[in-house]
Design an enzyme around this catalytic site. Sequence first.
Site, PDB file in Angstrom:
ATOM      1  CE  LYS A  16      53.804  29.001  39.070  1.00  0.00           C
ATOM      2  NZ  LYS A  16      54.026  28.400  41.290  1.00  0.00           N
ATOM      3  NE  ARG A  92      53.684  35.356  45.405  1.00  0.00           N
ATOM      4  CZ  ARG A  92      53.164  33.541  45.810  1.00  0.00           C
ATOM      5  NH1 ARG A  92      53.665  33.328  45.466  1.00  0.00           N
ATOM      6  NH2 ARG A  92      51.216  33.685  45.717  1.00  0.00           N
ATOM      7  NE  ARG A 131      42.154  27.339  34.767  1.00  0.00           N
ATOM      8  CZ  ARG A 131      42.668  27.847  35.504  1.00  0.00           C
ATOM      9  NH1 ARG A 131      44.110  27.182  36.082  1.00  0.00           N
ATOM     10  NH2 ARG A 131      42.727  29.480  36.419  1.00  0.00           N
ATOM     11  NE  ARG A 133      39.602  28.303  38.758  1.00  0.00           N
ATOM     12  CZ  ARG A 133      40.758  27.991  39.612  1.00  0.00           C
ATOM     13  NH1 ARG A 133      41.400  27.096  39.709  1.00  0.00           N
ATOM     14  NH2 ARG A 133      41.493  29.327  40.295  1.00  0.00           N
ATOM     15  NE  ARG A 144      43.701  34.853  39.485  1.00  0.00           N
ATOM     16  CZ  ARG A 144      42.807  34.271  39.275  1.00  0.00           C
ATOM     17  NH1 ARG A 144      41.227  35.132  40.127  1.00  0.00           N
ATOM     18  NH2 ARG A 144      42.729  33.678  38.110  1.00  0.00           N
TER      19      ARG A 144
HETATM   20  P1  AMP Z   1      50.046  30.466  45.562  1.00  0.00           P
HETATM   21  O1  AMP Z   1      49.706  29.223  45.144  1.00  0.00           O
HETATM   22  O2  AMP Z   1      51.993  30.382  45.166  1.00  0.00           O
HETATM   23  O3  AMP Z   1      49.332  31.619  44.520  1.00  0.00           O
HETATM   24  O4  AMP Z   1      49.860  31.469  47.246  1.00  0.00           O
HETATM   25  C1  AMP Z   1      48.647  31.762  46.953  1.00  0.00           C
HETATM   26  C2  AMP Z   1      48.445  32.704  48.749  1.00  0.00           C
HETATM   27  O5  AMP Z   1      49.229  32.304  49.158  1.00  0.00           O
HETATM   28  C3  AMP Z   1      49.426  34.101  47.616  1.00  0.00           C
HETATM   29  O6  AMP Z   1      48.099  34.317  46.946  1.00  0.00           O
HETATM   30  C4  AMP Z   1      49.751  34.935  48.872  1.00  0.00           C
HETATM   31  O7  AMP Z   1      48.691  34.957  49.627  1.00  0.00           O
HETATM   32  C5  AMP Z   1      50.408  33.599  49.979  1.00  0.00           C
HETATM   33  N1  AMP Z   1      50.892  32.993  49.840  1.00  0.00           N
HETATM   34  C6  AMP Z   1      51.899  32.247  48.841  1.00  0.00           C
HETATM   35  N2  AMP Z   1      53.141  32.038  48.850  1.00  0.00           N
HETATM   36  C7  AMP Z   1      53.968  33.170  49.478  1.00  0.00           C
HETATM   37  C8  AMP Z   1      55.444  33.691  49.981  1.00  0.00           C
HETATM   38  N3  AMP Z   1      56.198  33.396  49.398  1.00  0.00           N
HETATM   39  N4  AMP Z   1      54.619  35.227  50.044  1.00  0.00           N
HETATM   40  C9  AMP Z   1      53.832  35.610  50.730  1.00  0.00           C
HETATM   41  N5  AMP Z   1      52.619  35.464  50.713  1.00  0.00           N
HETATM   42  C10 AMP Z   1      52.716  33.624  50.069  1.00  0.00           C
END
Ligand code: AMP
Length: 190
Positions: A16, A92, A131, A133, A144
């Site tokens: 993505k 989300r 990967r 990590r 996850r």
């Molecule tokens: P991501 O990089 O999109 O996986 O976001 C990392 C973290 O940021 C997520 O695990 C959430 O804790 C928080 N986060 C990002 N976008 C949102 C969203 N739209 N709503 C709630 N939490 C978010």
Amino acid sequence: MRALYLVILGRQGSGKGTQSLRIADTYGCIHVSTGDMLRAAVAEGTELGRQAADVMEAGHLVSDEIMNGIVAERLAKDDISESGVLLDGFPRTADQADTLERILAELDHELTAAINLEVPVEVVTERMLARRRDDDTPEAIRRRLSLYEEQTAPLLEWFARHDLLETVDGQGSEEEVFERLAAVIDSRRG
Ligand code: AMP
């Protein structure tokens, strides 16, 4: 031609990130990743960053109230009404999707499509293990991915109900996948 208002969804390891950059580059829309915005706020130590840090660390979602506010503010900026947006990581939850619809209506815009970049769980698991990590233990990956599944299922339903959902096969070369994405975007923008 009207600016594009796209949402992209996909499991971790689905490609993505790479494809989002290519879409933004090709179509001139602005890539807005709420995860990146939050990580920047944490790094800068802003009030938002302080509120979000523990929640993110625990793998939970930041509250809809906070997220809806951040995104409403970002979408109201001129660069987005001129160029359009590719939203990555937002919405989300169904509440965030409802709010997004409302924010865009107020700005006299509407969503063009929500693209689900589909790569099966087994394939992304293999990619993440490859990967190597430190946080990519099989157990952490499984946790996850199942959290993602739980959070995303209602959203996919929401987008399908609003006739916005496009599912694109994310397997194959980067170029092949991008061509599929471009075909879907071109047909949606009409
Ligand atoms: P991501 O990089 O999109 O996986 O976001 C990392 C973290 O940021 C997520 O695990 C959430 O804790 C928080 N986060 C990002 N976008 C949102 C969203 N739209 N709503 C709630 N939490 C978010």
